[in-house]
Scaffold this active site. Structure first.
Site, mmCIF file in Angstrom:
data_model
loop_
_atom_site.group_PDB
_atom_site.id
_atom_site.type_symbol
_atom_site.label_atom_id
_atom_site.label_comp_id
_atom_site.label_asym_id
_atom_site.label_seq_id
_atom_site.Cartn_x
_atom_site.Cartn_y
_atom_site.Cartn_z
ATOM 1 N N GLY A 87 24.443 34.522 37.269
ATOM 2 C CA GLY A 87 25.513 33.416 37.079
ATOM 3 C C GLY A 87 26.971 33.671 37.182
ATOM 4 N N LEU A 89 29.900 34.930 35.285
ATOM 5 C CA LEU A 89 30.229 35.298 33.913
ATOM 6 C C LEU A 89 31.579 35.280 33.385
ATOM 7 C CD1 LEU A 89 27.613 38.304 33.756
ATOM 8 C CD2 LEU A 89 27.186 36.071 33.430
ATOM 9 N N GLN A 90 32.493 34.852 34.370
ATOM 10 C CA GLN A 90 33.880 35.039 34.127
ATOM 11 C C GLN A 90 34.290 33.424 34.571
ATOM 12 O OE1 GLN A 90 36.500 37.646 35.555
ATOM 13 N NE2 GLN A 90 38.123 37.215 34.607
ATOM 14 N N GLY A 106 40.882 33.144 40.236
ATOM 15 C CA GLY A 106 39.261 33.238 40.357
ATOM 16 C C GLY A 106 38.750 32.788 41.779
ATOM 17 N N GLU A 107 39.529 32.857 42.916
ATOM 18 C CA GLU A 107 39.161 32.333 44.216
ATOM 19 C C GLU A 107 38.061 33.114 44.725
ATOM 20 O OE1 GLU A 107 40.653 31.350 48.542
ATOM 21 O OE2 GLU A 107 42.055 31.553 46.996
ATOM 22 N N GLU A 140 46.862 38.526 38.132
ATOM 23 C CA GLU A 140 45.207 38.929 38.132
ATOM 24 C C GLU A 140 44.950 39.794 39.442
ATOM 25 O OE1 GLU A 140 41.092 36.348 38.224
ATOM 26 O OE2 GLU A 140 42.492 35.960 39.923
#
Length: 312
Positions: A87, A89-90, A106-107, A140
């Protein structure tokens, strides 16, 4: 608890320590069924800032201001395989945008989740200004070293132009030195073809910085092709750049010296004809020097002096 880096602190300062703590769980195999998180996957209402929710992929969209444009397909496929097993996880960091939610960070996970066929992903919902959103995305990506050098330079340039940030302010936000920011942004002075070679990984940042010593774009591109064909090291490129630029400089200098030599020879001849004796012009440069007038007897010296006096 793992020690945070300077970049992690930068993220915490922008969107809260609770989110940073959530981000640090990326590599922990935590079961979502037992984690106690609230599932509001349809469209979370009245959400609490910093809390984690499950959200449908269909209502999440990429951020158009995302500094990263180049996503490695092989890397995405590998992450997709991991997501199928464990899955996501972040959680993704998102904010409300009309009827959708826009990705702030998170793209890459979002793309991999789509490829893995996952319908829902964990998210943390926050609200940011456009500048904050861009800074978070940049931090990020820089932290994870996801950006290629040109994407990174373009992101810094956009922060400077759009939000009037100085290089010092950008350096503070991304925990880099001002010199590092300056050197990265200098890469945008390269020929477009060379920039593309850097983006594609055909040449390194070290090669690219060496090519900046060449003023002309075509020269940069020609040397870049040699790097590719001959697999040159950065040190070899630095030497080649020096050799490549040297002949033109010497050629210009030699041409100037020839022109000056012709002019002074002509002046010497004219003075020789006027004085009836040998004349030598010893020049230091274009504007300085001395004139030597030769004589071979006392009578000839008196004649030359009388000739000079007659000019008055």
């Amino acid at each position: 608890m793992a020690k945070r880096t300077g970049l992690g602190k930068g993220l915490g300062a922008i969107f809260g320590e609770d989110v940073v703590e959530s981000q640090s769980a990326e590599h922990k195999n935590v079961s979502r069924e037992t984690s106690g998180k609230v599932d509001k996957s349809e469209d979370p209402k009245g959400e609490e800032a910093g809390k984690e929710y499950m959200m449908k992929l269909s209502i999440i969209e990429p951020n158009q201001g995302q500094p990263r444009k180049d996503f490695n397909e092989e890397s995405i496929a590998e992450l997709a395989d991991s997501i199928k097993k464990y899955g996501v996880l972040q959680p993704l960091l998102v904010q409300k945008k009309g009827e959708q939610y826009e990705i702030i960070a998170g793209e890459r996970r979002w793309r991999a989740a789509k490829e893995a066929g996952i319908k829902e992903v964990p998210v943390v919902i926050k609200e940011y200004t456009r500048q904050q959103a861009m800074e978070i995305a940049l931090i990020e990506n820089v932290q994870r070293e996801d950006l290629n050098p040109i994407e990174e330079a373009q992101a810094y340039q956009q922060l400077m132009k759009e939000f009037e940030l100085t290089q010092e302010e950008i350096a503070e936000r991304v925990s880099r030195s001002r010199t590092a920011i300056t050197n990265t942004m200098r890469l945008l002075k390269l020929d477009r073809r060379v920039q593309e070679m850097l983006v594609q990984g055909q040449i390194s940042s070290g090669h690219a910085r060496a090519l900046l010593a060449l003023e002309h774009n075509d020269s940069q591109y020609q040397i870049a092709l040699k790097i590719l064909d001959q697999k040159l090291s950065v040190r070899e490129v630095e030497k080649l750049v020096k050799i490549f630029g040297k002949p033109k400089k010497e050629e210009k200098k030699n041409t100037e010296e020839k022109d000056l030599s012709f002019i002074f020879k002509d002046l010497e001849e004219r003075m020789k004809q006027a004085m009836g004796t040998k004349v030598i012009i010893n020049k230091k440069d274009r504007n300085k020097g001395r004139i030597e007038i030769e004589y071979y007897s006392e009578a000839e010296l008196e004649r030359i002096v009388e000739l000079i006096e007659s000019v008055h």
